[in-house]
Design an enzyme around this catalytic site. Structure first.
Site, mmCIF file in Angstrom:
data_model
loop_
_atom_site.group_PDB
_atom_site.id
_atom_site.type_symbol
_atom_site.label_atom_id
_atom_site.label_comp_id
_atom_site.label_asym_id
_atom_site.label_seq_id
_atom_site.Cartn_x
_atom_site.Cartn_y
_atom_site.Cartn_z
ATOM 1 N N TYR A 52 0.700 -1.298 -0.167
ATOM 2 C CA TYR A 52 -0.087 0.437 -0.045
ATOM 3 C C TYR A 52 0.836 1.471 -0.013
ATOM 4 C CZ TYR A 52 -4.144 -2.313 1.142
ATOM 5 O OH TYR A 52 -5.023 -3.909 0.853
ATOM 6 N N LYS A 77 3.450 -15.369 2.524
ATOM 7 C CA LYS A 77 3.338 -15.844 1.133
ATOM 8 C C LYS A 77 4.927 -16.329 1.106
ATOM 9 C CE LYS A 77 1.323 -17.076 -2.381
ATOM 10 N NZ LYS A 77 0.395 -18.179 -2.114
ATOM 11 N N ASP A 112 -3.240 -18.041 1.245
ATOM 12 C CA ASP A 112 -3.998 -18.596 0.610
ATOM 13 C C ASP A 112 -4.293 -19.531 1.624
ATOM 14 O OD1 ASP A 112 -1.722 -19.520 0.326
ATOM 15 O OD2 ASP A 112 -1.840 -20.085 -1.723
ATOM 16 N N ASP A 140 -5.457 -6.795 5.776
ATOM 17 C CA ASP A 140 -6.518 -5.680 5.247
ATOM 18 C C ASP A 140 -7.888 -7.149 4.886
ATOM 19 O OD1 ASP A 140 -7.638 -3.681 4.737
ATOM 20 O OD2 ASP A 140 -7.089 -3.259 2.614
ATOM 21 N N ASP A 174 -11.305 -8.719 7.010
ATOM 22 C CA ASP A 174 -12.555 -8.730 6.115
ATOM 23 C C ASP A 174 -13.390 -9.752 5.874
ATOM 24 O OD1 ASP A 174 -12.295 -5.930 5.505
ATOM 25 O OD2 ASP A 174 -13.732 -6.052 3.833
#
Ligand code: NAD
Length: 355
Positions: free
Chosen positions: A141, A186, A219, A243, A247
């Site tokens: 970001y 990851k 994942d 982030d 959610d």
């Protein structure tokens, strides 16, 4: 002396849910003899309209002088032109930078009376009690961006220091809970994740050998959050993964409107806000769920003001009202009673006053 609390309602339902959280804080102050001085400021689209800047100088001063800051949400279609010089979301990034907050802490605890609001089966939801720490200052970001007509890039970078401070905060929180940390990365693909994992392996072994640590690829973590959510205690992860995972995790509880968050630095200051956005689709209708913001105010009482008992009483009041069947539309279920944003605030204040 009164504790100065910065109040930045922002845009859309931000103003509606913050109004209810303030009523709850006023009720706590009146009942338990505390003095809070609320100083209101502008941020996001409302600030752009009034001053031309998403994080005006006056708001920066207000935040600097405050013990803690309560934020609603920013953004909305009125300010969403990608070519605009000022975007509301920039106000949020500037606010976080001004406060030096680097860890977004999001508790996700399921509650039996809300099981019906979640798409998952009740047996999966039983006993879920997770704290997710999302790194807030680095990663993709904030990296350099480029764009031509036919190509674009976003670069992702992390430093050891950024990773270590987030991991340490997560480990300290885990020590006060069930002593288990899941570090999400990851590392099979990304260089930043390989650094993340090696720093995590070293740091936990050296400084927190008493904790049970697992490493998951993001994942797989996304899948395990749904297949075995009850196994997680503290999750630590980088900015974008956090982030997305938070959610996803909100659906365990039933609605984004229920979830609080705290963005913390190494002092006891902090920025407290619900995890949801400004919800333009329901703004101005008095139907937003204020519980996430009220629970964020409870986190503020606990972390920044040292008022553990009062924080717990606010949390108990919120869940007592929800258990009693009073519901905003997002968490309604067969047999519950509908109420407005203010109706939910009224009931929570009444519960606090009766306690
Ligand atoms: P959103 O979180 O605003 O809304 C997503 C969905 O959840 C909507 O259907 C909304 O009605 C519902 N919802 C959210 N909060 C609710 C509540 N308290 N009670 C009941 N229902 C609720 O996300 P979005 O629609 O993707 O974004 C809308 C705007 O908010 C955008 O401008 C976005 O940039 C901004 N945003 C801001 C923040 C922030 O200020 N921290 C975070 C996320 C999005």
């Amino acid at each position: 002396m009164a504790a100065v609390i910065g109040v930045l309602p922002g845009d859309g339902i931000g103003t509606e849910v913050v109004a209810e959280a303030l009523r709850v804080l006023e009720a706590v102050a009146a009942r338990y003899g505390h003095r809070f001085e609320f100083r209101r400021g502008l941020i996001g689209g409302a600030a752009i309209d009034a001053t031309g800047a998403a994080f005006p100088e006056e708001t920066r001063r207000l935040v600097r002088d405050a013990r803690a800051v309560l934020l609603g949400a920013v953004g909305g279609p009125k300010w969403s032109d990608p070519a605009a010089k000022q975007r509301p979301e920039q106000g949020l990034l500037d606010l976080r930078a001004a406060m030096g907050v680097y860890a977004n802490v999001r508790p996700v605890r399921t509650h039996e009376s809300l099981y019906a609001a979640s798409p998952l089966r009740p047996e999966r939801l039983k006993g879920v009690d997770i704290v997710v720490l999302r790194e807030l200052t680095g990663g993709i970001y904030f990296g350099a961006k480029s764009r031509t007509a036919d190509s674009a890039s976003d670069s992702c970078s992390y430093t050891r220091a950024e990773i270590e401070r987030l991991l340490r905060m997560g480990a300290r929180i885990a020590r006060q809970r069930r002593r288990k940390v899941t570090s999400v990365d990851k590392a099979n693909v990304l260089e930043t994740s390989r650094l993340w994992r090696s720093v995590a392996i070293e740091l936990f072994a050296r400084e927190f050998p008493d904790l049970a640590v697992e490493h998951l690829l993001v994942d797989a973590a996304a899948m395990h959050l749904l297949s075995r959510p009850g196994d997680f205690d503290v999750i630590v992860t980088e900015n974008m993964f956090g982030d997305i995972l938070t959610d996803e995790a909100s659906m365990l509880v039933g609605s984004m409107g229920m979830l609080p968050s705290a963005s913390l630095n190494d002092s006891n200051g902090g920025l407290y806000e619900p995890i949801h956005g400004s919800a333009p689709d329901i703004a101005g209708r008095g139907i937003a769920n204020p519980c996430g913001t009220i629970l964020s105010a409870a986190m503020m009482l606990r972390h920044s003001l040292g008022l553990e008992r009062e924080a717990a009483l606010v949390e108990d009041a919120v869940f007592a009202v929800v258990d009693a069947g009073l519901r905003t539309r997002d968490i309604a279920a067969p047999g519950t009673r509908d109420c407005t944003t203010a109706g939910m605030g009224d009931a929570i204040v009444a519960r606090l006053n009766a306690g």
